[in-house]
Design a protein around this motif. Structure first.
Motif: not given
Length: 337
Positions: A114-118, A202-206, A228-229
């Motif tokens: 999620d960080h690289v997407a941001a 990673a794919a489904a939240g935290t 998230p996905y």
């Protein structure tokens, strides 16, 4: 020396580490990675997930990385002679090395996915701002030329043959209007580039509760939560921007071809700045429009790179896969050209 994360798996091989690492072209992303990490740390502090005594030291180091545009972290990497899979891993290791405790808290509620997407959204958004600014400058130049040469007779073509004559202003205004359309199209992409993927894990939240609204405020993202996905597994935002860039470049290529062709049909009809012209080694009387020729070639290259991005992307199943890393490299090649 083995990459940090791979150390948990056992020994590795240097050529494999080099093959999978993106550290060489991550440098342009470094300050954005530090910005996202800093926002994450401040949100963890705000929610009580990280002791305040650790935040100041971590924040100071991340701010220094931003201020030096990544030079500080790459100098440290060179001194340590350590290999890293990417800049995220490098910065985490750096913080463990220089901060007296507390660096481990950064892992709470975050994934590199999620960080690289941001980070990519922040970087792409700055790229887009720069393109929009330069587009305005180019449109301004075309409007000035339209005003300056409104009384000049200019040839207009159909089927690559002389068809009519008219005011040169019509020529410049036609291209200015084309670029204004491109500008409006690109401007719309700011919306998708301002979506906030953080908190998607990673794919489904935290399971770690994060104040997504505060993260959005810190990073100038839109308020709201993404599935998230989608947030971690899609690069639609990046391909949309490249598509807009290709459309822009396509119009510039037509303009370049137009001017080159016209210069051949009616030699010396257009006066080009001397810095954009070269001559021949054996025919010094020639005036070759070299910058336009190189631009035409580079634009073709950009179209090819965009095709490469689509070819990679269409074959990746949903969710994050390391194939997506190669899109970053190609995107930076496009921006460089």
């Amino acid at each position: 020396m083995t990459i940090r994360y791979r150390a948990f798996l056992g020994d590795s091989k240097s050529f494999i580490e080099d093959y999978i690492s993106s550290l060489d072209f991550d440098k342009r992303l470094t300050k954005y990675v530090a910005m996202v990490m800093l926002a994450h740390v401040k949100v963890l502090e705000n929610s009580g997930h990280i002791p305040k005594e650790y935040v100041q030291d971590i924040a100071k180091e991340l701010i220094d990385i931003v201020k030096t545009d990544g030079e500080k972290i790459y100098k440290w990497i060179e001194e340590k002679k350590v290999k890293f899979e990417d800049i995220f891993e490098a910065i985490e290791s750096y913080l463990y090395d220089v901060v007296d405790g507390g660096a481990g808290y950064i892992a709470l509620g975050r994934s590199r996915n999620d960080h690289v997407a941001a980070v990519l959204r922040l970087y792409a958004r700055d790229v887009l701002y720069n393109i929009l600014y330069n587009l305005i400058e180019l449109r301004k130049a075309l409007l000035e030329k339209a005003s300056e040469y409104r009384s000049t007779i200019f040839p207009f073509f159909t089927h690559q043959q002389l068809a009519q004559c008219g005011s040169a202003a019509l020529y410049f205004l036609s291209y200015e209007y084309t670029l204004s359309t491109v500008w409006r199209h690109l401007l719309q992409l700011l919306d998708i580039l301002s979506e906030n993927p953080l908190g998607s894990g990673a794919a489904a939240g935290t399971v770690v509760p994060l104040d997504i609204g505060l993260l959005s405020k810190y990073l100038c993202f839109k308020q709201g939560v993404l599935p998230p996905y989608y947030a971690t597994g899609s690069r639609l935002f990046l391909l949309s921007l490249v598509s807009g860039i290709v459309l822009f470049m396509g119009e510039l290529s037509r303009m370049a071809e137009d001017l080159i062709s016209m210069n051949g049909i009616i030699p010396y009809a257009i006066e080009f700045p001397v810095e954009h012209i070269s001559t021949s080694s054996i025919m010094p009387h020639k005036r070759n429009l070299v910058t336009l020729e190189i631009a035409r070639s580079k634009i073709s290259k950009i179209v090819g790179l965009y095709t490469s991005m689509l070819s990679i992307y269409k074959s990746i199943p949903y969710g994050y896969n390391l194939d997506l890393q190669e899109l970053n490299r190609i995107f930076m090649d496009i921006v460089s050209d």
